[in-house]
Design a protein around this motif. Structure first.
Motif, PDB file in Angstrom:
ATOM      1  N   THR A  56       1.008  -1.351  -0.046  1.00 16.00           N
ATOM      2  CA  THR A  56       0.211   0.200  -0.069  1.00 16.00           C
ATOM      3  C   THR A  56       1.132   1.225  -0.277  1.00 16.00           C
ATOM      4  O   THR A  56       1.418   1.992   1.406  1.00 16.00           O
ATOM      5  N   PRO A  57       1.099   2.116  -1.146  1.00 12.44           N
ATOM      6  CA  PRO A  57       2.151   2.369  -1.259  1.00 12.44           C
ATOM      7  C   PRO A  57       1.568   4.239  -0.168  1.00 12.44           C
ATOM      8  O   PRO A  57       0.568   4.241   0.085  1.00 12.44           O
ATOM      9  N   ALA A  58       2.835   4.522   0.295  1.00 15.63           N
ATOM     10  CA  ALA A  58       2.577   5.804   1.597  1.00 15.63           C
ATOM     11  C   ALA A  58       3.724   6.354   1.707  1.00 15.63           C
ATOM     12  O   ALA A  58       4.984   6.248   0.856  1.00 15.63           O
ATOM     13  N   THR A  59       4.158   7.632   1.329  1.00 13.46           N
ATOM     14  CA  THR A  59       4.783   9.132   1.906  1.00 13.46           C
ATOM     15  C   THR A  59       4.892   8.896   3.937  1.00 13.46           C
ATOM     16  O   THR A  59       3.623   9.152   4.261  1.00 13.46           O
ATOM     17  N   PRO A  60       6.213   9.832   4.294  1.00 12.46           N
ATOM     18  CA  PRO A  60       5.780  10.186   5.017  1.00 12.46           C
ATOM     19  C   PRO A  60       5.247  11.731   5.623  1.00 12.46           C
ATOM     20  O   PRO A  60       4.479  12.298   4.490  1.00 12.46           O
ATOM     21  N   ALA A  61       4.452  11.112   7.004  1.00 14.93           N
ATOM     22  CA  ALA A  61       3.144  12.432   6.896  1.00 14.93           C
ATOM     23  C   ALA A  61       3.737  13.722   6.464  1.00 14.93           C
ATOM     24  O   ALA A  61       3.743  14.816   6.873  1.00 14.93           O
ATOM     25  N   TRP A  62       5.695  13.684   6.919  1.00 14.04           N
ATOM     26  CA  TRP A  62       5.639  15.314   6.863  1.00 14.04           C
ATOM     27  C   TRP A  62       5.902  15.503   5.758  1.00 14.04           C
ATOM     28  O   TRP A  62       6.402  16.701   5.449  1.00 14.04           O
ATOM     29  N   LEU A  63       5.800  14.998   4.766  1.00 18.68           N
ATOM     30  CA  LEU A  63       5.550  15.041   3.322  1.00 18.68           C
ATOM     31  C   LEU A  63       4.492  16.280   3.259  1.00 18.68           C
ATOM     32  O   LEU A  63       3.359  15.289   3.459  1.00 18.68           O
ATOM     33  N   PRO A  64       5.095  17.290   2.054  1.00 17.04           N
ATOM     34  CA  PRO A  64       3.636  18.321   1.193  1.00 17.04           C
ATOM     35  C   PRO A  64       2.975  17.032   0.969  1.00 17.04           C
ATOM     36  O   PRO A  64       3.291  15.807   0.317  1.00 17.04           O
ATOM     37  N   PRO A  65       1.414  17.755   0.542  1.00 17.05           N
ATOM     38  CA  PRO A  65       0.692  16.328   0.368  1.00 17.05           C
ATOM     39  C   PRO A  65       1.070  16.847  -1.143  1.00 17.05           C
ATOM     40  O   PRO A  65      -0.162  15.697  -2.039  1.00 17.05           O
ATOM     41  N   THR A  66       1.401  17.529  -2.203  1.00 22.91           N
ATOM     42  CA  THR A  66       1.571  17.844  -3.494  1.00 22.91           C
ATOM     43  C   THR A  66       2.587  17.594  -3.618  1.00 22.91           C
ATOM     44  O   THR A  66       2.197  17.395  -4.915  1.00 22.91           O
ATOM     45  N   ARG A  67       3.146  16.886  -2.956  1.00 21.34           N
ATOM     46  CA  ARG A  67       4.601  16.160  -3.692  1.00 21.34           C
ATOM     47  C   ARG A  67       4.020  14.755  -4.328  1.00 21.34           C
ATOM     48  O   ARG A  67       3.592  13.922  -3.081  1.00 21.34           O
ATOM     49  N   LEU A  68       4.505  14.385  -5.685  1.00 22.22           N
ATOM     50  CA  LEU A  68       4.502  13.454  -6.405  1.00 22.22           C
ATOM     51  C   LEU A  68       5.552  11.922  -6.296  1.00 22.22           C
ATOM     52  O   LEU A  68       6.601  12.938  -5.402  1.00 22.22           O
ATOM     53  N   TYR A  69       4.880  10.702  -5.776  1.00 21.38           N
ATOM     54  CA  TYR A  69       5.672  10.096  -5.787  1.00 21.38           C
ATOM     55  C   TYR A  69       6.467   9.265  -6.876  1.00 21.38           C
ATOM     56  O   TYR A  69       5.090   8.946  -8.271  1.00 21.38           O
ATOM     57  N   VAL A  70       6.701   8.337  -7.229  1.00 23.66           N
ATOM     58  CA  VAL A  70       6.797   7.367  -7.875  1.00 23.66           C
ATOM     59  C   VAL A  70       6.322   5.742  -7.978  1.00 23.66           C
ATOM     60  O   VAL A  70       6.692   5.423  -6.796  1.00 23.66           O
ATOM     61  N   GLY A  71       5.622   5.353  -8.449  1.00 21.67           N
ATOM     62  CA  GLY A  71       4.471   4.296  -8.534  1.00 21.67           C
ATOM     63  C   GLY A  71       5.150   3.101  -8.714  1.00 21.67           C
ATOM     64  O   GLY A  71       5.364   3.554 -10.635  1.00 21.67           O
ATOM     65  N   LEU A  72       6.118   2.200  -8.304  1.00 17.29           N
ATOM     66  CA  LEU A  72       6.904   1.158  -8.744  1.00 17.29           C
ATOM     67  C   LEU A  72       5.876   0.348  -9.379  1.00 17.29           C
ATOM     68  O   LEU A  72       5.895  -0.578 -11.176  1.00 17.29           O
ATOM     69  N   GLU A  73       4.273  -0.269  -9.337  1.00 18.44           N
ATOM     70  CA  GLU A  73       3.861  -0.823 -10.006  1.00 18.44           C
ATOM     71  C   GLU A  73       3.254  -0.401 -11.236  1.00 18.44           C
ATOM     72  O   GLU A  73       3.145  -0.913 -11.809  1.00 18.44           O
ATOM     73  N   ARG A  74       3.318   0.733 -11.740  1.00 15.67           N
ATOM     74  CA  ARG A  74       2.595   2.148 -12.265  1.00 15.67           C
ATOM     75  C   ARG A  74       4.037   2.043 -12.932  1.00 15.67           C
ATOM     76  O   ARG A  74       3.785   1.813 -14.775  1.00 15.67           O
TER      77      ARG A  74
END
Length: 311
Positions: free
Chosen positions: A105-123
């Motif tokens: 279940t992809p997640a990022t740190p709580a302190w990372l701004p919600p507008t910050r995109l991440y790279v989804g490995l599944e995609r």
């Protein structure tokens, strides 16, 4: 003018994601200057680790790639890296980071701004993620030089040599002996981990037979098995870990009155992951020491128990 950055990319990850970090590194390292600890241990020997890591992630890397899981930032060195990254982000923002979640279940740190995109490995897959990293370096003012034919040949040779070494490891007395020793370590770690959980007040039982390692936390049973057929081959042999509600019919054990229902099944191969290192490897290429695998399965067991009805 001298480039202000020593490295184009620095990878930050926990031990169990080293295989993924190595794959990403190998896909970009012939065009970008990269930092991955396992590749630079010799040149860092004798240095102050905390200062070195703080400098790399806080100053010297143009882009920092974080393979994120909930344990990241809690180990000794990822904790140092986390502090360096957050301190740098306080001054510069998070544009220098690339977060790649590695858990189901992809997640990022709580302190990372919600507008910050991440790279989804599944995609994206590993190759797609490497392309994103390379583009981020270019966007940040770096330069990706074309991979020469000689460099591509060297990368192919590294991959081929490792593939051949893995195959030889699977078909050797030495590889089989090391795999059996790892299963013994895993069994001992499972026993010790079960005792630790029990001491915290969770009603949990551990038992063994010749072929099985069983952890019971009502109403779920974790059943592990490892059965190589030969003394000189572990080819196509996995450590199986299955979770059941109820108890299935197994040699030497009575099944539960109600038919057991399998809730989950996992497989782990004991393999040569690098030329000088072995580990248990999951189907999604995550690496585990015997101790970490025992810890992982016990955590999985408690997660499954929590969401499984007792009736």
């Amino acid at each position: 003018m001298k480039d202000e950055f020593e490295y184009d990319v620095a990878f930050s990850f926990t031990a169990q994601d080293e295989a993924l970090a190595s794959q990403l590194n190998d896909l970009v390292s012939d065009r970008l200057k990269t930092f991955i600890y396992s590749e630079r241990q010799k040149e860092l020997a004798g240095t102050d680790g905390q200062t070195t890591f703080s400098d790399v992630y806080g100053k010297q890397a143009r882009v920092v790639v974080i393979l994120f899981r909930k344990e990241w930032g809690q180990t000794r060195w990822t904790g140092v890296e986390l502090n360096a990254i957050r301190s740098r982000a306080f001054e510069q923002g998070f544009d220098f980071t690339v977060f790649i979640p590695v858990e189901p279940t992809p997640a990022t740190p709580a302190w990372l701004p919600p507008t910050r995109l991440y790279v989804g490995l599944e995609r994206w897959g590993v190759a797609g993620a490497a392309a994103v990293i390379e583009q981020r370096v270019i966007d940040a003012g770096g330069f990706s030089r074309p991979e020469s034919v000689i460099e591509r040949a060297a990368r192919l040779k590294r991959a081929t040599d490792l593939k051949n070494a893995r195959h030889q490891f699977e078909r050797s007395h030495e590889g089989t002996a090391q795999a059996n020793a790892a299963y013994t370590e895993f069994s001992e770690a499972l026993d010790a981990g079960a005792e630790t959980v029990r001491a915290s007040g969770v009603n949990l039982e551990y038992k063994t037979s010749q072929h099985f390692r069983i952890v019971t936390c009502y109403p779920v049973n974790l059943i592990c098995s490892w059965s190589p057929n030969y003394v000189n081959s572990i080819e196509n042999i996995d450590l199986d870990a299955a979770f059941y509600k109820g108890f299935p019919g197994l040699p030497g054990f009575y099944p539960s009155f109600n038919k057991a229902v399998q809730l989950a099944a996992l497989k782990f191969k004991y393999a040569l992951v690098r030329m000088d290192q072995n580990a248990y490897v999951s189907k999604d290429a995550k690496e585990f020491t015997p101790e970490k695998l025992a810890e992982h399965l016990l955590s999985q067991l408690m997660d499954i128990v929590e969401r499984t009805p007792r009736d």
